[in-house]
Design a protein around this motif. Structure first.
Motif, PDB file in Angstrom:
ATOM      1  N   UNK A 155      -7.171   1.706  53.747  1.00 43.59           N
ATOM      2  CA  UNK A 155      -8.340   2.186  53.013  1.00 43.59           C
ATOM      3  C   UNK A 155      -9.308   1.036  52.717  1.00 43.59           C
ATOM      4  N   UNK A 156      -8.785  -0.044  52.133  1.00 38.76           N
ATOM      5  CA  UNK A 156      -9.635  -1.184  51.774  1.00 38.76           C
ATOM      6  C   UNK A 156     -10.186  -1.895  53.011  1.00 38.76           C
ATOM      7  N   UNK A 157      -9.346  -2.042  54.053  1.00 35.54           N
ATOM      8  CA  UNK A 157      -9.791  -2.719  55.280  1.00 35.54           C
ATOM      9  C   UNK A 157     -10.948  -1.979  55.932  1.00 35.54           C
ATOM     10  N   UNK A 158     -10.837  -0.651  55.995  1.00 42.45           N
ATOM     11  CA  UNK A 158     -11.891   0.131  56.640  1.00 42.45           C
ATOM     12  C   UNK A 158     -13.169   0.181  55.800  1.00 42.45           C
ATOM     13  N   UNK A 168     -26.317   1.159  62.874  1.00 41.61           N
ATOM     14  CA  UNK A 168     -26.404   1.311  64.334  1.00 41.61           C
ATOM     15  C   UNK A 168     -25.270   0.549  65.018  1.00 41.61           C
ATOM     16  N   UNK A 169     -25.015  -0.676  64.511  1.00 42.82           N
ATOM     17  CA  UNK A 169     -23.931  -1.483  65.075  1.00 42.82           C
ATOM     18  C   UNK A 169     -22.585  -0.839  64.794  1.00 42.82           C
ATOM     19  N   UNK A 170     -22.416  -0.308  63.583  1.00 42.35           N
ATOM     20  CA  UNK A 170     -21.173   0.377  63.219  1.00 42.35           C
ATOM     21  C   UNK A 170     -20.954   1.571  64.125  1.00 42.35           C
ATOM     22  N   UNK A 217      -3.596   9.853  57.524  1.00 42.93           N
ATOM     23  CA  UNK A 217      -4.381   8.712  57.989  1.00 42.93           C
ATOM     24  C   UNK A 217      -5.763   9.085  58.534  1.00 42.93           C
ATOM     25  N   UNK A 218      -5.876  10.187  59.263  1.00 37.80           N
ATOM     26  CA  UNK A 218      -7.183  10.579  59.801  1.00 37.80           C
ATOM     27  C   UNK A 218      -8.181  10.842  58.686  1.00 37.80           C
ATOM     28  N   UNK A 258     -12.843   6.547  54.104  1.00 39.19           N
ATOM     29  CA  UNK A 258     -13.077   5.117  53.865  1.00 39.19           C
ATOM     30  C   UNK A 258     -14.277   4.596  54.658  1.00 39.19           C
ATOM     31  N   UNK A 259     -14.453   5.077  55.902  1.00 38.45           N
ATOM     32  CA  UNK A 259     -15.620   4.662  56.693  1.00 38.45           C
ATOM     33  C   UNK A 259     -16.896   5.162  56.035  1.00 38.45           C
ATOM     34  N   UNK A 260     -16.854   6.395  55.531  1.00 36.79           N
ATOM     35  CA  UNK A 260     -18.016   6.970  54.845  1.00 36.79           C
ATOM     36  C   UNK A 260     -18.381   6.147  53.608  1.00 36.79           C
ATOM     37  N   UNK A 261     -17.371   5.775  52.810  1.00 40.36           N
ATOM     38  CA  UNK A 261     -17.604   4.948  51.612  1.00 40.36           C
ATOM     39  C   UNK A 261     -18.206   3.600  52.015  1.00 40.36           C
ATOM     40  N   UNK A 262     -17.656   2.981  53.065  1.00 41.69           N
ATOM     41  CA  UNK A 262     -18.153   1.680  53.528  1.00 41.69           C
ATOM     42  C   UNK A 262     -19.594   1.732  53.986  1.00 41.69           C
ATOM     43  N   UNK A 263     -19.946   2.794  54.746  1.00 48.56           N
ATOM     44  CA  UNK A 263     -21.328   2.953  55.228  1.00 48.56           C
ATOM     45  C   UNK A 263     -22.296   3.090  54.052  1.00 48.56           C
TER      46      UNK A 263
END
Length: 426
Positions: free
Chosen positions: A64-67, A78-80, A154-155, A161-166
């Motif tokens: 979670x934290x890594x992603x 765009x890069x992501x 996991x999915x 987690x990707x959504x939170x990071x973005x």
């Protein structure tokens, strides 16, 4: 002054000594309280399983934290997007190649022809219902992110987690406090990982010793052709498919890659868990290969969930083996169905020991083969599970290296550090 042994070297030594110890216990030490109760089911089981549980304890918060941090660090959406699309396409393509290769090897070797089914004990199997593509896609979106974290889905964790990071990357200064929290918590998880990893050589020794002390060579005899077919397909996928991709897309030396990544493959072999190997894989890619943690912290946890080439290979060979053992002829359409189903099944396969046998039932159902066939291969699946996990994590690392090189997040000096040091010494 003697050079101290690194952690990965210690892990590999633990692996070799554990295998030797297990073989000695199985073949020389007589059954009894000391061997069975005190050593195998006592000391080795507690330490080995305890270490594995400690690694599994780290998986959900670490992924979670890594992603979150990986998505946030890439910053540019765009890069992501480019990194995400490249990674997913690579994983799906290599999985499809893996199962096609497995079916080809299976048809070449014909492992199920000549098998006397009357001598095989059919074990009880767990049947997994076939899931439609739409349900697989919908299941990626969590209705309750907290529940997904608690249940280790996991999915759903990856999606959230990707959504939170973005969003953290988009908000930038406005969400600095939350961004700092995730960065600092990620540091805590990495430190906790390194503390747990100090016990890895002993944990690996106990896990391997337990495995080899319980596997009788007689169990392998009627299944040698099946074992050989799976092993051959795994070796071809690792040394031909992966190394060709590495050479074509990065121009890097495959032998240097294998030498530096081999200790991680050994660790994956001993734990049979892609998830448990995540911390060591990220660390090795960063420190030994020169891959930026921005990329590896995103692609490796993602790969541990959706990239299961080794599992797909087992399923491809198993389909050929079971169809031949039961005398059921499969046509071209059936094999195309197997390729599609196994590729989709690999997306939802958790990176934990033995789960490939459960998803195999879904693949068998898709072409009308009896799920009882799983019982035939259950007895010898443990050793194959260990080998295919090593292939799974190698595929994740190859993808990560390719993406990092293409995105300018790769230090070639670190990758060739051994050669540079040798030239300086000369």
């Amino acid at each position: 002054m003697k050079k101290k042994l690194g952690l990965t070297t210690k892990i590999f030594i633990g692996l070799i000594l554990g295998a030797i110890c297990g073989i000695i216990l199985y073949g020389i030490v007589p059954p009894g309280i000391i061997r069975d109760d005190i050593l195998i089911n006592g000391v080795f089981k507690v330490i080995g399983k305890g270490f594995l549980r400690a690694m599994q304890m780290l998986v959900v918060p670490l992924v979670f934290c890594s992603l979150v941090c990986g998505s946030m660090a890439i910053g540019d959406t765009k890069k992501l997007g480019r990194v995400g699309v490249k990674t997913i396409v690579f994983y799906l393509v290599t999985t499809a190649i893996a199962i096609s290769l497995a079916i080809g090897v299976g048809k070449l070797i014909n492992p199920g022809i000549g098998l006397d089914m009357s001598n095989i004990e059919i074990a009880e199997t767990t049947v997994s219902e076939a899931t439609s593509v739409s349900d697989v896609l919908l299941d990626i979106i969590p209705t309750n992110p907290i529940s997904a974290l608690a249940n280790g889905n996991m999915l759903q964790i990856i999606f959230f987690s990707i959504l939170v990071g973005i969003i953290l990357a988009m908000l930038n200064e406005k969400a600095k406090t939350v961004a700092n929290f995730f960065s600092e918590f990620n540091e805590i998880m990495m430190k906790m990982t390194m503390i747990v990893m100090k016990a890895a050589p002993v944990g690996v020794f106990c896990l391997i010793a337990t495995t080899f002390s319980n596997i009788g060579w007689s169990a392998f005899a009627p299944m040698l052709k099946y074992i050989f077919a799976v092993m051959l397909a795994l070796v071809l996928q690792c040394l031909i498919t992966y190394m060709s991709m590495l050479k074509v897309f990065t121009k890097l030396n495959p032998l240097t890659f294998l030498k530096k990544f081999f200790p991680v493959m050994s660790f994956a072999f001993s734990t049979s868990s892609s998830n448990a190997t995540i911390p060591l894989s990220i660390e090795t890619l960063d420190n030994e290969m020169g891959v930026s943690e921005k990329i590896s912290s995103f692609t490796v946890p993602l790969g541990a969930t959706i990239n299961m080439d080794g599992t797909a290979i087992m399923q491809g060979v198993a389909v050929v083996f079971i169809s031949q053992a039961f005398g059921i002829e499969l046509g071209l359409n059936a094999y195309l169905t197997v390729i599609l189903t196994a590729t989709l099944a690999s997306i939802g396969t958790a990176g934990v020991p033995g789960v490939g046998l459960i998803t195999l039932s879904m693949v068998l159902n898709s072409v009308g083969l009896p799920v009882e066939g799983i019982g035939i291969i259950m007895g010898i699946d443990r050793i194959l599970d260990m080998t295919r996990t090593a292939v799974n994590v190698t595929g994740d690392a190859i993808c990560t290296t390719i993406v990092a090189k293409q995105e300018g997040e790769f230090n070639e000096g670190t990758f060739y550090s051994d050669v540079i040091e040798l030239n300086k010494a000369i």
